[in-house]
Design a protein around this motif. Structure first.
Motif, PDB file in Angstrom:
ATOM      1  N   PHE A 131     -43.515  17.265  22.037  1.00  0.00           N
ATOM      2  CA  PHE A 131     -42.796  16.373  21.131  1.00  0.00           C
ATOM      3  C   PHE A 131     -43.129  14.941  21.534  1.00  0.00           C
ATOM      4  O   PHE A 131     -42.946  14.564  22.705  1.00  0.00           O
ATOM      5  N   SER A 132     -43.612  14.129  20.600  1.00  0.00           N
ATOM      6  CA  SER A 132     -44.044  12.773  20.945  1.00  0.00           C
ATOM      7  C   SER A 132     -43.476  11.758  19.965  1.00  0.00           C
ATOM      8  O   SER A 132     -43.309  12.043  18.774  1.00  0.00           O
ATOM      9  N   ILE A 133     -43.215  10.564  20.493  1.00  0.00           N
ATOM     10  CA  ILE A 133     -42.775   9.461  19.645  1.00  0.00           C
ATOM     11  C   ILE A 133     -43.049   8.147  20.364  1.00  0.00           C
ATOM     12  O   ILE A 133     -42.993   8.076  21.595  1.00  0.00           O
ATOM     13  N   ALA A 134     -43.414   7.132  19.608  1.00  0.00           N
ATOM     14  CA  ALA A 134     -43.625   5.782  20.140  1.00  0.00           C
ATOM     15  C   ALA A 134     -42.652   4.833  19.452  1.00  0.00           C
ATOM     16  O   ALA A 134     -42.434   4.930  18.242  1.00  0.00           O
ATOM     17  N   SER A 135     -42.057   3.939  20.231  1.00  0.00           N
ATOM     18  CA  SER A 135     -41.050   3.026  19.700  1.00  0.00           C
ATOM     19  C   SER A 135     -41.150   1.674  20.395  1.00  0.00           C
ATOM     20  O   SER A 135     -41.613   1.593  21.543  1.00  0.00           O
ATOM     21  N   PRO A 136     -40.702   0.593  19.710  1.00  0.00           N
ATOM     22  CA  PRO A 136     -40.661  -0.719  20.355  1.00  0.00           C
ATOM     23  C   PRO A 136     -39.626  -0.745  21.467  1.00  0.00           C
ATOM     24  O   PRO A 136     -38.626  -0.025  21.429  1.00  0.00           O
ATOM     25  N   VAL A 137     -39.877  -1.558  22.467  1.00  0.00           N
ATOM     26  CA  VAL A 137     -38.943  -1.726  23.587  1.00  0.00           C
ATOM     27  C   VAL A 137     -38.178  -3.022  23.384  1.00  0.00           C
ATOM     28  O   VAL A 137     -38.773  -4.080  23.181  1.00  0.00           O
ATOM     29  N   GLY A 138     -36.841  -2.959  23.459  1.00  0.00           N
ATOM     30  CA  GLY A 138     -36.029  -4.161  23.326  1.00  0.00           C
ATOM     31  C   GLY A 138     -35.880  -4.605  21.886  1.00  0.00           C
ATOM     32  O   GLY A 138     -36.282  -3.915  20.937  1.00  0.00           O
ATOM     33  N   GLN A 139     -35.308  -5.783  21.718  1.00  0.00           N
ATOM     34  CA  GLN A 139     -35.033  -6.337  20.403  1.00  0.00           C
ATOM     35  C   GLN A 139     -36.307  -6.922  19.796  1.00  0.00           C
ATOM     36  O   GLN A 139     -37.025  -7.691  20.439  1.00  0.00           O
ATOM     37  N   SER A 140     -36.614  -6.567  18.569  1.00  0.00           N
ATOM     38  CA  SER A 140     -37.801  -7.095  17.899  1.00  0.00           C
ATOM     39  C   SER A 140     -37.597  -8.551  17.525  1.00  0.00           C
ATOM     40  O   SER A 140     -36.474  -9.015  17.299  1.00  0.00           O
ATOM     41  N   SER A 141     -38.686  -9.301  17.463  1.00  0.00           N
ATOM     42  CA  SER A 141     -38.630 -10.710  17.118  1.00  0.00           C
ATOM     43  C   SER A 141     -39.886 -11.082  16.340  1.00  0.00           C
ATOM     44  O   SER A 141     -40.975 -10.557  16.598  1.00  0.00           O
ATOM     45  N   PHE A 142     -39.715 -12.010  15.371  1.00  0.00           N
ATOM     46  CA  PHE A 142     -40.871 -12.467  14.595  1.00  0.00           C
ATOM     47  C   PHE A 142     -41.820 -13.324  15.430  1.00  0.00           C
ATOM     48  O   PHE A 142     -42.979 -13.495  15.087  1.00  0.00           O
ATOM     49  N   ASP A 143     -41.315 -13.872  16.520  1.00  0.00           N
ATOM     50  CA  ASP A 143     -42.110 -14.805  17.323  1.00  0.00           C
ATOM     51  C   ASP A 143     -42.709 -14.170  18.575  1.00  0.00           C
ATOM     52  O   ASP A 143     -43.296 -14.875  19.389  1.00  0.00           O
ATOM     53  N   ALA A 144     -42.560 -12.869  18.735  1.00  0.00           N
ATOM     54  CA  ALA A 144     -43.063 -12.215  19.947  1.00  0.00           C
ATOM     55  C   ALA A 144     -43.876 -10.978  19.581  1.00  0.00           C
ATOM     56  O   ALA A 144     -43.627 -10.332  18.558  1.00  0.00           O
TER      57      ALA A 144
END
Length: 431
Positions: free
Chosen positions: A370-383
């Motif tokens: 079972f695999s999944i990829a996700s962003p770490v932390g809060q997303s931001s338009f400037d990062a």
């Protein structure tokens, strides 16, 4: 040949080992020598009272004669036979071989265990030599110094009439590089000596944290019972965390463990996992947590006979392995350079999309990945988003459909004709 058919072979071997004549044993059992001869050659089945009488005469028990005292040896021998895919063996005659030649059978099993142990050691040494940052840096310095010495000495040899001042400069350069080479070589020797003397031999904080979890089977009872309040005591008591950086990294990982244990308490989560067939998506939906949390929590479940083998691997967007829990039957490299066919890396191409794939390891074991990829932390338009992927491995039975064949890392993967291979294997290859 079925195992029960070979009772006669065991009777014959036992009788010969005791130096007992066939006629004498037949007389004690109350049967004719010719009938015993048929039994010993597996041409007549035997059981009940007659088997008990013969067992008593042979000073053993009926179970040993009917089932064999070397069941463990037989199973181990069958496992050894599966290791050599290129060599045909008469697997259906393994029981007969064990019964007739127990010494040779035990020797083959011993050799098989030794080969498996050597391959595991080889994998570990390969990981260390490939990913040891200290060794990599020192080797770079050595090669740089050797190249500089060779280049300068070549100029001196090929230009005999060189100006005295330039000659003196070149001599000084050779002296400087020679000293650097000697110092670097001494530092490498000291590094290996330190690894030999240390009980841990960790080269990075990540390796120290991995060793801490491996030693405890990835299940930390202190945190299960006392939560985050147990972390300081664990850090103080662990020999793995001598350096400040290792201690800091361990605190981060242990705090995450405590958060997972608080969100998914062990006993109710264990019951849910069993009831839902260890399906991480169903568990995430029932408990209202994200998939990564379920993956980590499933990997911390203690081993149990009624529970499938569970492994876990996480990596960053560059494919470097951050966390690894190898399940039995699937060797995982310590850092990076993993098999590119892992579903873990496919998940990186489609963040947020869960994937499920049946795979077979190079050791021959089956797993549902079972695999999944996700962003770490809060997303931001400037990062720039930081993506991490996780792959949960749950042991599976032999499937009806064809699984995806994967390995550990190319250098120690014995599979032939793999389109994804980066370099030749140092092990014997198989189809």
């Amino acid at each position: 040949m079925p195992r029960t058919v070979l009772t006669g072979s065991r009777i014959r071997d036992r009788r010969l080992a005791m130096g007992l004549k066939q006629a004498d044993l037949a007389a004690q059992a109350g049967i004719s020598a010719s009938y015993l001869n048929l039994i010993e050659h597996n041409r007549r089945r035997i059981g009940g009272k007659l088997l008990v009488q013969i067992a008593a005469s042979l000073q053993t028990d009926a179970t040993t004669l009917s089932q064999g005292a070397d069941t463990a040896t037989l199973e181990a021998l069958e496992a050894v036979a599966e290791q050599g895919a290129d060599t045909h063996v008469e697997a259906d005659r393994a029981e007969e071989f064990v019964a007739r030649f127990p010494g040779w059978a035990a020797k083959l099993v011993e050799q098989g265990d030794r080969i498996e142990g050597l391959e595991q050691t080889l994998r570990g040494l390969n990981d260390r030599l490939t990913h040891d940052p200290v060794l990599s840096e020192k080797m770079h310095d050595v090669l740089g110094a050797v190249a500089a010495i060779r280049s300068t000495s070549s100029i001196l040899v090929e230009t005999p009439n060189i100006d005295a001042d330039w000659r003196a400069r070149f001599h000084a350069n050779i002296d400087t590089e020679s000293r650097r080479l000697a110092d670097t070589s001494a530092a490498m020797a000291a590094h290996f000596d330190r690894l030999t003397r240390d009980d841990t031999g960790f080269t990075t904080p990540l390796e120290a944290v991995a060793a801490f979890f491996e030693l405890r089977g990835f299940h930390i009872d202190e945190i299960e019972q006392h939560g985050e309040g147990a972390i300081d005591g664990l850090l103080d008591a662990a020999a793995e965390f001598k350096s400040r950086s290792a201690r800091r990294m361990a605190r981060i990982v242990l705090s995450l463990y405590a958060e997972d244990a608080k969100a998914l308490p062990l006993e109710p989560f264990t019951r849910s996992a069993s009831a839902l067939g260890y399906d991480p998506a169903a568990l995430a939906a029932r408990h209202g947590v994200d998939m990564h949390t379920v993956f980590r929590r499933m990997a911390t479940l203690p081993r149990h006979p009624d529970r499938p083998e569970i492994g876990l691997v996480t990596c960053d967007a560059a494919g470097a392995i951050l966390l690894r829990k190898p399940p039995s039957g699937f060797s995982l490299p310590r850092f990076g350079a993993a098999c590119p066919l892992w579903p873990l890396f496919a998940a990186l191409r489609s963040p947020g999309m869960p994937m499920r794939q049946l795979i077979q390891s190079s050791e021959g074991s089956y797993f549902t990945a079972f695999s999944i990829a996700s962003p770490v932390g809060q997303s931001s338009f400037d990062a720039v988003p930081v993506i991490r992927a996780a792959m949960l491995l749950v042991a599976a039975d032999a499937p009806a459909e064809e699984p995806v064949l994967v390995g550990s890392t190319c250098r120690v993967c014995p599979r032939r004709n793999c389109a994804a291979r980066r370099e030749p294997s140092i092990l014997s290859q198989k189809g």
